[in-house]
Write an enzyme that holds these catalytic residues in place. Structure first.
Site, PDB file in Angstrom:
ATOM      1  N   ASP A  13      -6.190  -0.897  -2.238  1.00 26.00           N
ATOM      2  CA  ASP A  13      -5.628  -0.159  -1.099  1.00 26.00           C
ATOM      3  C   ASP A  13      -4.530  -0.927  -0.372  1.00 26.00           C
ATOM      4  O   ASP A  13      -4.292  -0.723   0.818  1.00 26.00           O
ATOM      5  CB  ASP A  13      -6.727   0.212  -0.080  1.00 26.00           C
ATOM      6  CG  ASP A  13      -7.915   0.898  -0.722  1.00 26.00           C
ATOM      7  OD1 ASP A  13      -7.687   1.873  -1.454  1.00 26.00           O
ATOM      8  OD2 ASP A  13      -9.052   0.453  -0.505  1.00 26.00           O
ATOM      9  N   HIS A  41      -3.725   6.619  -5.208  1.00 28.47           N
ATOM     10  CA  HIS A  41      -2.539   6.089  -4.552  1.00 28.47           C
ATOM     11  C   HIS A  41      -1.731   7.240  -3.963  1.00 28.47           C
ATOM     12  O   HIS A  41      -1.632   8.306  -4.540  1.00 28.47           O
ATOM     13  CB  HIS A  41      -1.682   5.215  -5.479  1.00 28.47           C
ATOM     14  CG  HIS A  41      -1.486   5.753  -6.848  1.00 28.47           C
ATOM     15  ND1 HIS A  41      -2.238   5.353  -7.924  1.00 28.47           N
ATOM     16  CD2 HIS A  41      -0.608   6.658  -7.335  1.00 28.47           C
ATOM     17  CE1 HIS A  41      -1.838   5.981  -9.011  1.00 28.47           C
ATOM     18  NE2 HIS A  41      -0.857   6.777  -8.686  1.00 28.47           N
TER      19      HIS A  41
END
EC number: 6.3.4.4
Length: 430
Positions: A13, A41
């Site tokens: 992340d 993503h």
């Protein structure tokens, strides 16, 4: 020939999708080499926000090849859904290539993943329950089913029939759950394969041909170094190798063809799931970072755990992935915090350690050693270069570079492409 690997230096992340998308502009092929739809993503392209889980970020550039490499595990149903999602938004996916050697995730992998996580209770790993681990287990046990098998109905049926005998015994006798019938899976999943068969090929040949032709190839990692099955916080890790070394195995491109490795790091640290997290914040500063940074999982929606920047973690990432460059993201989230902290070492049983411990028992007892730096109050979201940043922000970046031993070649101050800035090109040949 030029190739760049993008890896996460923390627990995932970090903004790899955004950085990959930015670097894709100068690449001619973009490839993923590990993981599956357990990692999400978020990409902004032409004013639209897209959330992808399987397909590489380069899909939005129709003149560039986007590759799902052999090291990935592919859920055929999720892939078909993601292709439809892109088609419905008007995205041309004809530039996609899928490795015929990639393994597939089937319904029994997902059910076993869910059941196993439930069984572990307080000792759970924090899996996304997407079947990733069980699929990689089958691959290692040499009973996995590959995409090339899925496309041949006779082969698929034979392998599926063999596997269901074992999986149903496991589900019914150990987990006390209902198993699967052959016909429940065979037609549906064979049908999925037929929907994406035109994308399937030997992607190792595609990528090596591109490099041999002098093209620029970008390799996109999922998760992060601290989730690597060998180098991460085992067992609170993923089932593959996100580190740069995973590229050669997961793409079929040899190590001599890799030029640069860009480590993506948040200006702070986050983590989803369980496991020790030395710099974790439990106060209002942590809550503020979570809200301003919108720190909620792309795949699960779970709130991420938040902490100060940990240079011990990123130094570990530098060493095991051979980082040549650092891309620092989400600097803008720290605006307004009066005093910033960087973890420079750990205290373990009264001793100072500067390398990341292998033992989770040791890691859980580690206390962070902090260095404090003054923050900044200026809005940095509109800056155009390094020189435009406030002095304190530049000092913060410089100190991170010193502590990690990696030059900061890129930084970002917001979610849009125009808010990512280059200090030194990672596409350089030297």
């Amino acid at each position: 020939m030029s190739s760049v690997v993008v890896v996460g230096t923390q627990w995932g992340d970090e903004g790899k999708g955004k950085i990959t998308d930015f670097l894709s502009e100068n690449a001619e092929a973009i490839a993923r080499y590990q993981g599956g739809n357990n990692a999400g993503h978020t990409i902004k392209f032409d004013g639209e926000t897209y959330k992808l889980h399987l397909i590489p970020s380069g899909i939005f550039y129709k003149e560039k090849i986007s590759v799902i490499g052999n090291g990935m595990v592919v859920d055929p149903k999720a892939l078909v859904e993601e292709l439809k999602y892109l088609h419905d938004k008007g995205v041309d996916t004809s530039n996609l290539r899928i490795s015929n050697r990639a393994h597939i995730i089937l319904p029994y992998h997902i059910r076993i993943d869910e059941a196993d996580e439930e069984r572990k209770g307080a000792n759970k790993i924090g899996t996304t329950k997407k079947g990733i681990g069980p699929a990689y287990m089958d691959k290692a046990a040499r009973v996995g089913i590959r995409i090339i098998d899925l496309l041949d109905k006779e082969t698929f049926k034979e392998k599926l029939e063999h596997n269901l005998g074992e999986k149903n015994r496991l589900l019914e006798r150990f987990y006390e759950l209902e198993g699967f019938k052959l016909e429940d899976i065979l037609e549906e999943y064979y049908g999925y394969g037929q929907q994406f068969k035109d994308y399937v090929c030997d992607t190792s040949v595609v990528l090596n041909d591109a490099l041999d032709d002098g093209k620029r190839v970008l390799f996109e990692g999922a998760q992060g170094v601290m989730l690597d099955i060998d180098q991460g916080t085992y067992p609170f890790v993923t089932s593959s190798n996100p580190i740069a070394g995973g590229v050669t195995i997961g793409s079929g491109v040899g190590p001599s063809k890799i030029n640069h490795v860009v480590g993506v790091a948040k200006a702070y640290t986050t983590r989803v799931g369980d496991g020790p997290f030395p710099t974790e914040l439990f106060d209002s500063i942590g809550d503020n970072i979570r809200e301003v940074g919108r720190e909620y999982g792309t795949t699960t929606g779970r709130p991420r755990r938040v902490g100060w920047f940990d240079s011990v973690v990123v130094r570990h990432a530098r060493r095991v992935s051979g980082l040549t460059d650092l891309s620092l993201t989400l600097l803008d989230v720290l605006t307004g915090i009066e005093t910033l902290k960087i973890c420079v070492a750990y205290k373990l049983d009264g001793k100072t350690i500067t390398e990341f411990p292998a033992s989770l028992k040791d890691l859980a007892r580690c206390e962070p050693v902090y260095e404090e730096l003054p923050g900044w109050t200026e809005d940095i979201t509109e800056v155009k270069s390094l020189d435009d940043l406030p002095v304190n922000c530049r000092h913060y970046m410089e100190r991170i570079a010193q502590l990690t031993g990696v030059q900061v070649s890129m930084f970002s101050v917001g979610p849009d492409r125009a808010q990512t800035h280059v200090v030194k090109s990672v596409w350089r040949l030297a």
